[in-house]
Write a protein that holds these residues in place. Structure first.
Motif, PDB file in Angstrom:
ATOM      1  N   MET A   1      45.963  62.599   2.494  1.00 34.52           N
ATOM      2  CA  MET A   1      45.713  63.404   1.311  1.00 34.52           C
ATOM      3  C   MET A   1      44.680  64.459   1.649  1.00 34.52           C
ATOM      4  O   MET A   1      43.708  64.209   2.337  1.00 34.52           O
ATOM      5  CB  MET A   1      45.216  62.522   0.178  1.00 34.52           C
ATOM      6  CG  MET A   1      44.885  63.290  -1.065  1.00 34.52           C
ATOM      7  SD  MET A   1      44.499  62.153  -2.387  1.00 34.52           S
ATOM      8  CE  MET A   1      43.936  63.324  -3.556  1.00 34.52           C
ATOM      9  N   THR A   2      44.883  65.654   1.144  1.00 37.87           N
ATOM     10  CA  THR A   2      43.937  66.743   1.332  1.00 37.87           C
ATOM     11  C   THR A   2      43.510  67.257  -0.028  1.00 37.87           C
ATOM     12  O   THR A   2      44.334  67.423  -0.919  1.00 37.87           O
ATOM     13  CB  THR A   2      44.580  67.907   2.115  1.00 37.87           C
ATOM     14  OG1 THR A   2      44.982  67.411   3.392  1.00 37.87           O
ATOM     15  CG2 THR A   2      43.604  69.045   2.284  1.00 37.87           C
ATOM     16  N   ALA A   3      42.223  67.484  -0.162  1.00 32.28           N
ATOM     17  CA  ALA A   3      41.692  68.072  -1.380  1.00 32.28           C
ATOM     18  C   ALA A   3      40.910  69.315  -1.013  1.00 32.28           C
ATOM     19  O   ALA A   3      40.410  69.436   0.107  1.00 32.28           O
ATOM     20  CB  ALA A   3      40.796  67.080  -2.111  1.00 32.28           C
ATOM     21  N   ARG A   4      40.808  70.227  -1.936  1.00 28.99           N
ATOM     22  CA  ARG A   4      40.045  71.443  -1.727  1.00 28.99           C
ATOM     23  C   ARG A   4      38.998  71.556  -2.831  1.00 28.99           C
ATOM     24  O   ARG A   4      39.228  71.118  -3.960  1.00 28.99           O
ATOM     25  CB  ARG A   4      40.952  72.655  -1.763  1.00 28.99           C
ATOM     26  CG  ARG A   4      41.978  72.615  -0.629  1.00 28.99           C
ATOM     27  CD  ARG A   4      42.460  73.951  -0.218  1.00 28.99           C
ATOM     28  NE  ARG A   4      43.471  74.068   0.784  1.00 28.99           N
ATOM     29  CZ  ARG A   4      43.917  73.230   1.678  1.00 28.99           C
ATOM     30  NH1 ARG A   4      43.451  72.048   1.729  1.00 28.99           N
ATOM     31  NH2 ARG A   4      44.854  73.523   2.541  1.00 28.99           N
ATOM     32  N   ILE A   5      37.889  72.136  -2.509  1.00 27.29           N
ATOM     33  CA  ILE A   5      36.832  72.311  -3.496  1.00 27.29           C
ATOM     34  C   ILE A   5      37.242  73.415  -4.453  1.00 27.29           C
ATOM     35  O   ILE A   5      37.548  74.531  -4.035  1.00 27.29           O
ATOM     36  CB  ILE A   5      35.496  72.645  -2.813  1.00 27.29           C
ATOM     37  CG1 ILE A   5      35.054  71.468  -1.945  1.00 27.29           C
ATOM     38  CG2 ILE A   5      34.432  73.003  -3.835  1.00 27.29           C
ATOM     39  CD1 ILE A   5      33.866  71.769  -1.058  1.00 27.29           C
ATOM     40  N   SER A   6      37.263  73.101  -5.728  1.00 35.01           N
ATOM     41  CA  SER A   6      37.591  74.079  -6.753  1.00 35.01           C
ATOM     42  C   SER A   6      36.397  74.983  -7.010  1.00 35.01           C
ATOM     43  O   SER A   6      36.528  76.201  -7.069  1.00 35.01           O
ATOM     44  CB  SER A   6      37.972  73.356  -8.046  1.00 35.01           C
ATOM     45  OG  SER A   6      37.989  74.252  -9.130  1.00 35.01           O
ATOM     46  N   HIS A   7      35.220  74.370  -7.169  1.00 39.05           N
ATOM     47  CA  HIS A   7      33.993  75.101  -7.437  1.00 39.05           C
ATOM     48  C   HIS A   7      32.810  74.152  -7.253  1.00 39.05           C
ATOM     49  O   HIS A   7      32.995  72.944  -7.164  1.00 39.05           O
ATOM     50  CB  HIS A   7      33.985  75.685  -8.860  1.00 39.05           C
ATOM     51  CG  HIS A   7      34.145  74.648  -9.922  1.00 39.05           C
ATOM     52  ND1 HIS A   7      35.374  74.240 -10.371  1.00 39.05           N
ATOM     53  CD2 HIS A   7      33.230  73.925 -10.605  1.00 39.05           C
ATOM     54  CE1 HIS A   7      35.213  73.302 -11.284  1.00 39.05           C
ATOM     55  NE2 HIS A   7      33.915  73.084 -11.451  1.00 39.05           N
ATOM     56  N   THR A   8      31.641  74.690  -7.199  1.00 36.83           N
ATOM     57  CA  THR A   8      30.417  73.905  -7.143  1.00 36.83           C
ATOM     58  C   THR A   8      29.766  73.972  -8.516  1.00 36.83           C
ATOM     59  O   THR A   8      29.610  75.057  -9.076  1.00 36.83           O
ATOM     60  CB  THR A   8      29.458  74.473  -6.075  1.00 36.83           C
ATOM     61  OG1 THR A   8      30.128  74.432  -4.805  1.00 36.83           O
ATOM     62  CG2 THR A   8      28.181  73.669  -5.997  1.00 36.83           C
ATOM     63  N   SER A   9      29.393  72.810  -9.062  1.00 36.83           N
ATOM     64  CA  SER A   9      28.767  72.747 -10.383  1.00 36.83           C
ATOM     65  C   SER A   9      27.257  72.581 -10.237  1.00 36.83           C
ATOM     66  O   SER A   9      26.784  71.858  -9.361  1.00 36.83           O
ATOM     67  CB  SER A   9      29.322  71.568 -11.180  1.00 36.83           C
ATOM     68  OG  SER A   9      30.700  71.740 -11.409  1.00 36.83           O
ATOM     69  N   VAL A  10      26.539  73.263 -11.115  1.00 38.02           N
ATOM     70  CA  VAL A  10      25.083  73.201 -11.125  1.00 38.02           C
ATOM     71  C   VAL A  10      24.642  72.762 -12.514  1.00 38.02           C
ATOM     72  O   VAL A  10      24.898  73.456 -13.498  1.00 38.02           O
ATOM     73  CB  VAL A  10      24.468  74.578 -10.786  1.00 38.02           C
ATOM     74  CG1 VAL A  10      22.946  74.513 -10.812  1.00 38.02           C
ATOM     75  CG2 VAL A  10      24.955  75.070  -9.417  1.00 38.02           C
TER      76      VAL A  10
ATOM     77  N   VAL B   1      32.156  83.993 -10.010  1.00 35.38           N
ATOM     78  CA  VAL B   1      33.060  83.970  -8.859  1.00 35.38           C
ATOM     79  C   VAL B   1      32.730  85.120  -7.912  1.00 35.38           C
ATOM     80  O   VAL B   1      32.331  86.202  -8.345  1.00 35.38           O
ATOM     81  CB  VAL B   1      34.537  84.031  -9.335  1.00 35.38           C
ATOM     82  CG1 VAL B   1      34.814  85.303 -10.114  1.00 35.38           C
ATOM     83  CG2 VAL B   1      35.503  83.864  -8.182  1.00 35.38           C
ATOM     84  N   SER B   2      32.945  84.885  -6.632  1.00 36.13           N
ATOM     85  CA  SER B   2      32.807  85.952  -5.639  1.00 36.13           C
ATOM     86  C   SER B   2      34.036  86.847  -5.727  1.00 36.13           C
ATOM     87  O   SER B   2      35.167  86.358  -5.621  1.00 36.13           O
ATOM     88  CB  SER B   2      32.702  85.379  -4.229  1.00 36.13           C
ATOM     89  OG  SER B   2      32.888  86.408  -3.270  1.00 36.13           O
TER      90      SER B   2
ATOM     91  N   GLY C   1      36.480  84.504  -3.643  1.00 31.79           N
ATOM     92  CA  GLY C   1      36.981  83.596  -4.661  1.00 31.79           C
ATOM     93  C   GLY C   1      36.128  82.348  -4.849  1.00 31.79           C
ATOM     94  O   GLY C   1      36.458  81.501  -5.683  1.00 31.79           O
ATOM     95  N   GLU C   2      35.053  82.205  -4.094  1.00 33.71           N
ATOM     96  CA  GLU C   2      34.153  81.060  -4.283  1.00 33.71           C
ATOM     97  C   GLU C   2      33.632  81.066  -5.714  1.00 33.71           C
ATOM     98  O   GLU C   2      33.380  82.127  -6.275  1.00 33.71           O
ATOM     99  CB  GLU C   2      32.956  81.133  -3.337  1.00 33.71           C
ATOM    100  CG  GLU C   2      33.309  81.025  -1.880  1.00 33.71           C
ATOM    101  CD  GLU C   2      32.117  81.358  -1.015  1.00 33.71           C
ATOM    102  OE1 GLU C   2      31.522  80.421  -0.465  1.00 33.71           O
ATOM    103  OE2 GLU C   2      31.788  82.562  -0.912  1.00 33.71           O
ATOM    104  N   ARG C   3      33.475  79.881  -6.286  1.00 39.63           N
ATOM    105  CA  ARG C   3      33.062  79.773  -7.685  1.00 39.63           C
ATOM    106  C   ARG C   3      31.870  78.839  -7.846  1.00 39.63           C
ATOM    107  O   ARG C   3      31.804  77.799  -7.186  1.00 39.63           O
ATOM    108  CB  ARG C   3      34.214  79.254  -8.544  1.00 39.63           C
ATOM    109  CG  ARG C   3      35.382  80.195  -8.600  1.00 39.63           C
ATOM    110  CD  ARG C   3      36.586  79.547  -9.263  1.00 39.63           C
ATOM    111  NE  ARG C   3      37.694  80.496  -9.302  1.00 39.63           N
ATOM    112  CZ  ARG C   3      38.162  81.017 -10.430  1.00 39.63           C
ATOM    113  NH1 ARG C   3      37.658  80.685 -11.591  1.00 39.63           N
ATOM    114  NH2 ARG C   3      39.152  81.876 -10.385  1.00 39.63           N
ATOM    115  N   LEU C   4      30.984  79.216  -8.760  1.00 42.48           N
ATOM    116  CA  LEU C   4      29.878  78.362  -9.182  1.00 42.48           C
ATOM    117  C   LEU C   4      29.993  78.178 -10.684  1.00 42.48           C
ATOM    118  O   LEU C   4      30.205  79.148 -11.422  1.00 42.48           O
ATOM    119  CB  LEU C   4      28.525  78.998  -8.865  1.00 42.48           C
ATOM    120  CG  LEU C   4      28.098  79.051  -7.409  1.00 42.48           C
ATOM    121  CD1 LEU C   4      26.771  79.806  -7.286  1.00 42.48           C
ATOM    122  CD2 LEU C   4      27.956  77.656  -6.834  1.00 42.48           C
TER     123      LEU C   4
END
Length: 131
Positions: free
Chosen positions: A1-10, A46-47, A51-54
């Motif tokens: 199984m592979t997962a990808r980071i959707s976004h980083t939460s703060v 988002v960048s 496309g990086e998201r916080l």
């Protein structure tokens, strides 16, 4: 199984204010069609290039003095580490620890805190690593 980071939460106390601060630091923007507004309990940025998201999330009773388990390491794109450090200080970041020169001249990083005390590090720029 592979997962990808959707976004980083703060986790934070004021999602809007903190998202605005980080937009200045990272040159991120609001998500198209979902602008952030004062009073929003969740604010995504988002960048525009990667496309990086916080995602900043207000947490009732969040204690900003509690130690973090994760933090961001930032590598300057256009400036040197020390030039970027001055820009970040001008935006209101506070210095927590200075590790410049820890492994000899021209090495190391500086630990900073954003307006809510979330720590992050400013590293040397890629062009400084090649020098």
């Amino acid at each position: 199984m592979t997962a990808r980071i959707s976004h980083t939460s703060v986790d934070c106390t004021d999602a809007y204010a903190l998202s605005q601060w980080w937009k200045q630091v990272l040159a991120f923007v609001d998500v198209a069609g979902d602008p952030n507004s004062p009073g929003d309990e969740e604010c995504m940025i988002v960048s525009p290039t990667t496309g990086e998201r916080l995602l900043f999330i207000e947490v009732p009773g969040f204690d900003t003095s509690t130690p973090q388990r994760m933090h961001l390491d930032l590598r300057p794109v256009e400036r040197t580490r020390d030039e970027e450090l001055e820009v970040l200080r001008g935006l209101g970041a506070t210095e927590v620890a200075d590790h410049r020169g820890i492994y000899g001249p021209g090495t190391g990083w500086v630990v900073l805190a954003d307006p809510e005390g979330n720590r992050f590090c400013i590293l040397r720029a890629a062009h400084e690593l090649d020098a």
